[in-house]
Design an enzyme around this catalytic site. Structure first.
Site, PDB file in Angstrom:
ATOM      1  N   CYS B 191      35.441  37.284  10.332  1.00 54.98           N
ATOM      2  CA  CYS B 191      35.690  35.862  10.061  1.00 54.98           C
ATOM      3  C   CYS B 191      36.196  35.161  11.323  1.00 54.98           C
ATOM      4  O   CYS B 191      35.901  33.993  11.568  1.00 54.98           O
ATOM      5  CB  CYS B 191      36.699  35.704   8.933  1.00 54.98           C
ATOM      6  SG  CYS B 191      36.223  36.519   7.396  1.00 54.98           S
ATOM      7  N   HIS B 195      36.347  31.588  13.440  1.00 53.31           N
ATOM      8  CA  HIS B 195      37.569  30.862  13.104  1.00 53.31           C
ATOM      9  C   HIS B 195      38.782  31.342  13.901  1.00 53.31           C
ATOM     10  O   HIS B 195      39.914  31.235  13.441  1.00 53.31           O
ATOM     11  CB  HIS B 195      37.835  30.953  11.596  1.00 53.31           C
ATOM     12  CG  HIS B 195      36.700  30.402  10.776  1.00 53.31           C
ATOM     13  ND1 HIS B 195      36.349  29.080  10.809  1.00 53.31           N
ATOM     14  CD2 HIS B 195      35.816  31.011   9.946  1.00 53.31           C
ATOM     15  CE1 HIS B 195      35.294  28.885  10.010  1.00 53.31           C
ATOM     16  NE2 HIS B 195      34.946  30.036   9.490  1.00 53.31           N
ATOM     17  N   CYS B 242      29.443  32.273   4.063  1.00 52.17           N
ATOM     18  CA  CYS B 242      29.903  32.900   5.313  1.00 52.17           C
ATOM     19  C   CYS B 242      29.403  34.333   5.415  1.00 52.17           C
ATOM     20  O   CYS B 242      28.872  34.747   6.441  1.00 52.17           O
ATOM     21  CB  CYS B 242      31.435  32.885   5.395  1.00 52.17           C
ATOM     22  SG  CYS B 242      32.154  31.289   5.834  1.00 52.17           S
TER      23      CYS B 242
END
Lengths: 230, 281
Positions: B191, B195, B242
């Site tokens: 992730c 991010h 995602c």
């Protein structure tokens, strides 16, 4: 395509983890009797991925099933930290990446930059789940534009990785440069340990064929490519 | 450095006040405060058009439809959802959404919002997994999204505050953090690949940074009308998208990988006011 050795290593690691977590229980229902608070956060994360029916049972485009894809290899494990790797980890990752790299027989060649431009711009391929990419219908692309600017005249391009505008114009097409760029696209951890960039041709799997890589390299390095005429 | 410190002071004061009061705020007011407090955030300011559309957020239609559905006597058991306990007591919706996921005694596990809603629709109203009311998870036409938007709206402006008192809540949050940083799948992404930094773009999309609470509260503020999809989307829909883009395996709904990730997401936005519903690109 599908490299068994990496997956096998991952499964062995997971099997030992399974024993440590101790979720083989008498009544056979794993869920009710598992004490998730007795596991480390890392053990629980592996348990959630592999033992809770959280993923669809599908065939992966690169071969194997969902467990194979979700099982970490050594580089993925080493790079699963927040921020940059420490010196020891970085050195280990570079060594792992270098040990598994193979230069193509007959040396690195540049292909057709026009085909490379299409591949660099394509985000198709390897997606799984509610809408699975069918590689029989369309060849997978490189996803390069998602993270790199190649030619800002064409479209809005990503900034997660460095801009590659005029990449070849300043570097030329010597054998050393060709080898270096091929090494980076194949497995960038050889130079940038724990980089966000995918490995497109490694001992884990080959996401782009040798020919596709030669086209993308031409887009990047060919003096005629728009990348080098800005 | 100096500039950051100057900016941080009024931000901290504003957030502290909102978190203490825990009062409902109109989602557009929450957004406007965030924008004013973070003039340099490329993520928060990326779409002028979406900011302008916010007072007329199409998601607000679903709030109304969801309210009707919540109080309607439905399902084989012909009861409303007023008996559903989202953690603050049966039918208590004020602030419930921002205090999820949490541990529920009746199931013995940590549940995220959608998991809990589905649980109530099955156990109280008697729907089965195959009924469209439960099976259809996505899109403006789905009962789940209407109910989600209505219930979440009751927590707008309140600070994210998922409980961590129960050991299972802490365990799921911590596993979610490991999952957030776990490199995997066909392209080695985690992730944090997208991010971990502020102001980076995937193509034209400016990405939120997880460690920046003011960006992250907007990032996790689902349900949101997603302009590019012309539909209201959930946290679970964001995870599915995602994971799909990351080239991991296809994730199923109502599964604990979702719960662990959401536990970590909402904890990472702790103390920041939620925008419910939000509007995104």
């Amino acid at each position: 395509m599908f490299k068994k050795n990496a997956v096998a290593a991952g499964m062995v690691a997971f099997a030992s983890l399974s024993l440590a977590a101790g979720f083989a229980v008498a009544d056979g229902s794993k869920d009710a009797d598992v004490d998730i608070t007795a596991m480390s956060a890392e053990e629980l994360a592996e348990y959630l991925i592999f033992e809770t029916d959280s993923f669809r049972d599908q065939e992966m485009q690169e071969g194997g099933g969902w467990r194979d894809r979700m099982t970490q290899d050594d580089i993925q494990k080493a790079c699963s930290m927040e921020g940059s790797p420490d010196g020891e980890t970085a050195g280990r990752v570079v060594a792992l990446a270098r040990a598994s790299y193979e230069r193509p027989e007959g040396g690195v060649q540049l292909g057709d930059w026009r085909k490379g431009a299409v591949l660099a711009d394509s985000g198709f391929g390897y997606r799984q789940g509610h809408n699975t990419d069918d590689h029989g219908q369309r060849e997978p692309g490189g996803n390069c534009y998602n993270c790199h600017v190649f030619d800002s005249r064409v479209s809005v391009q990503g900034t997660v990785g460095p801009s590659l505008e005029n990449y070849g114009a300043t570097r030329g097409t010597s054998e050393a440069i060709l080898n270096y760029v091929h090494e980076i696209i194949s497995n960038p951890h050889q130079y940038f340990p724990c980089t966000e960039m995918p490995r497109f041709n490694s001992d884990r799997h080959q996401l782009l064929t040798d020919e596709q890589i030669s086209h993308i390299m031409a887009y990047l390095l060919d003096p005629e490519s728009p990348v080098n005429n800005q | 450095m100096f500039k950051k410190a100057l900016l941080a002071l009024p931000v901290a004061m504003a957030v502290g006040a909102a978190a203490q009061a825990g009062e409902w705020q109109d989602p557009n007011d929450v957004l406007q405060n965030l924008l004013q407090n973070n003039p340099d955030s490329k993520y928060l300011h990326q779409s002028e058009m979406n900011i302008m559309m916010m007072p007329d957020n199409p998601a607000l239609w679903l709030v109304e439809e969801g309210e009707d559905l919540f109080y309607a006597e439905r399902g084989p058991n012909n009861v409303s959802l007023e008996g559903c306990d989202f953690g603050k007591g049966p039918g208590e919706l004020d602030g419930a959404y921002v205090e999820l996921p949490r541990y529920f005694e009746d199931t013995g596990k940590v549940m995220d919002f959608e998991m809990r809603l589905v649980h109530c629709m099955k156990e109280l109203q008697g729907f089965s997994s195959d009924d469209a009311a439960v099976a259809q998870r996505h899109g403006n036409g789905s009962d789940i999204m209407k109910l989600t938007t209505y219930i979440a709206h009751q927590s707008s402006g309140m600070a994210w505050n998922p409980p961590l008192d129960h050991p299972k809540e802490q365990a799921m949050r911590d596993a979610g953090e490991v999952l957030f940083f776990r490199r995997g799948g066909a392209m080695d992404f985690n992730c944090a690949s997208c991010h971990g930094d502020s102001g980076k773009q995937i193509r034209a999309s400016v990405l939120p940074e997880m460690r920046d609470g003011q960006e992250w509260t907007k990032a996790v503020s689902w349900p949101a009308h997603r302009a590019g999809h012309d539909n209201v989307r959930s946290q679970n829909h964001r995870i599915r998208g995602c994971v799909w883009q990351m080239r991991h395996a296809g994730i199923k709904p109502d599964t604990p990988v979702n719960t662990a990730l959401i536990s970590f997401w909402n904890d990472a936005a702790r103390g920041e006011p939620a925008i419910l519903p939000d509007l995104k690109r």
